[in-house]
Design a protein around this motif. Sequence first.
Motif, PDB file in Angstrom:
ATOM      1  N   LEU A 144       0.811  -1.223   0.000  1.00 55.71           N
ATOM      2  CA  LEU A 144       0.000   0.000   0.000  1.00 55.71           C
ATOM      3  C   LEU A 144       0.840   1.266   0.000  1.00 55.71           C
ATOM      4  CD1 LEU A 144      -2.946  -0.937   2.401  1.00 55.71           C
ATOM      5  CD2 LEU A 144      -2.544  -1.559   0.018  1.00 55.71           C
ATOM      6  N   HIS A 149      -6.022   3.179   1.014  1.00 57.41           N
ATOM      7  CA  HIS A 149      -6.722   2.239   0.145  1.00 57.41           C
ATOM      8  C   HIS A 149      -8.038   1.856   0.807  1.00 57.41           C
ATOM      9  CE1 HIS A 149      -2.815   1.929  -1.756  1.00 57.41           C
ATOM     10  NE2 HIS A 149      -3.285   1.101  -2.677  1.00 57.41           N
ATOM     11  N   ASP A 165      -3.771   2.183   5.194  1.00 57.99           N
ATOM     12  CA  ASP A 165      -2.654   2.671   4.380  1.00 57.99           C
ATOM     13  C   ASP A 165      -1.398   1.812   4.568  1.00 57.99           C
ATOM     14  OD1 ASP A 165      -1.870   3.378   6.918  1.00 57.99           O
ATOM     15  OD2 ASP A 165      -2.162   5.530   6.620  1.00 57.99           O
ATOM     16  N   GLN A 226      -7.248   4.500  -3.335  1.00 55.12           N
ATOM     17  CA  GLN A 226      -7.395   3.476  -4.363  1.00 55.12           C
ATOM     18  C   GLN A 226      -8.367   2.413  -3.853  1.00 55.12           C
ATOM     19  OE1 GLN A 226      -5.722   2.568  -7.630  1.00 55.12           O
ATOM     20  NE2 GLN A 226      -7.528   1.273  -7.423  1.00 55.12           N
TER      21      GLN A 226
END
Length: 552
Positions: A144, A149, A165, A226
């Motif tokens: 990550l 994320h 993260d 993301q």
Amino acid sequence: MAAEQHLHLWRPINLSDRILAAIDVGTNSIHMVVVQIQPSLPSFKIIAAEKDMVRLGERCQLTGQLTEEAMARAIATLRRCRELAASLKAEDIIGVATSAVREAPNGREFLARVQEQTGLTIDLISGEEEARRIYLGVLSGLELNGKPHIIIDIGGGSTELILGDGHEPRYLSSTKVGAVRLTDLFVKSDPINDHDYSALRAYVRGMLDRAVEELRYHLQPHETPQLVGTSGTIESLMMLHTCLRLGSCPTSLQGYELTLADLQHLLGKLRRLNVNQRCQLLGMSERRAEIIVAGAVILAEAMDMLGQSSLITCDRALREGIIVDWMLTHGLIEDRLRYQSSVRQRSTYSMAQKFHVNLASSERVADFALTLFDHTQGTLHQWTDAERELLWAAAILHNAGHYVSHSAHHKHSYYLVRHGGLLGYTDGDIEVIANLCRYHRKSPPKKKHDNFRHLTGRRQRQLVEELSAILRIASALDRRQIGAVDHITCEWRSPQREVILSVYASHPDDRCELEVWSVNYKKDPFESQFGVTLKVEVVSASPQRLPASANA
């Protein structure tokens, strides 16, 4: 095995490394991975994997119970999983059960039957604990890089949303929307008609709304996360999209991306097809075809609500997270994520803060309880560090019930702890902790009490009976909650079967009379449980002490 069972083996196995199996008993499928752990790295390699769609989530519509047919399918699969793990010489098999078993009235009965017929112990875990272990699994397979994320895992009975993260998770949630559950509730036509489709979409948005808003709250204004998708439903959608685009199915989905626009186009195609037609699509199995529309709706609505235009997949999830969790608890990972016990401690302290527990008093009680535990281990009891940690958590939380009312606060402590969402513990662990809190005062455990009957098996009941007797004494030693007792020591006199409890006062002039009285008043369960006589003496001199801790 069903059509969607997968089995692959990797050779050779280095016998100097450790072999471990992890089983995920889900609403739709049972998955198992067998891994070769390489402690020197530390990492693991999957050497075998098995999957079978047993549909535990197809419960009786009238009672909500797991059906006999579904339980039989699951037990047959679990028996084969155990045989495969044994053939590969796995040193341990860790199993967890999720949504379907959590919610079924006969879920615990099913797990007891599994243990009896297969020898496997399957732990029930909460939705948030499931999300935490999914996060661990993703971290084992995806870097990550310290960037936020959002991880979405769509199962048969629930959907987990996680924000992280690469460090501790910022947010964990589990919502009761899953591909099997929603198919049963809303897909009454084939192909699905407009009315059912609209109702399905509205339900998904309503159910996910709170989790999405709470996750957004944990994002910084400048952050653009993301989106990562895991598990069968999302992998099937990604594979289906890729197969249709390429005209053939790839062996791996690594590096492929699914946009929201592509997903919505695919969903439009799927909803116009009946089950038989969906079965003819490349990359689609019969059983997945039945639930794929509901799964696709969940993903599409979640992406839209989260403001995410695309998604990447990760092929690791809950079962790999079970492996990582085991590695953490056994000290094989020290710097990637914090040790498992710290997860438990932070969660316990967070709950104590939530219910306004007098932490200074609770920590003293925990200190006394662990000292009693340590000084009587091997003589009065044979419990290990695992049970010691449950005693510590109960000592910290035993007075949580004051948050509701002083009257019968031990009973309030039980349900606050039982349903408060402790992380890092199995459902069985939490039941033990809650029962210990329940019996730190008043009546000792009795078979007629519902909460005591909820314990699984004689061993858990014995654990609660013995450790609650210890917790009662520890609680009595802080009767005034002013720290009158500095510390304690215990001496076991075998011939007389006596335990001499030496109480060291914090102040030379304080004889701790109320604490001594309280110990004598509450010692009957301790004496009867262990078959001993407990004698209390106050010592004015204070020798050097070493404080107990949850991890000592």
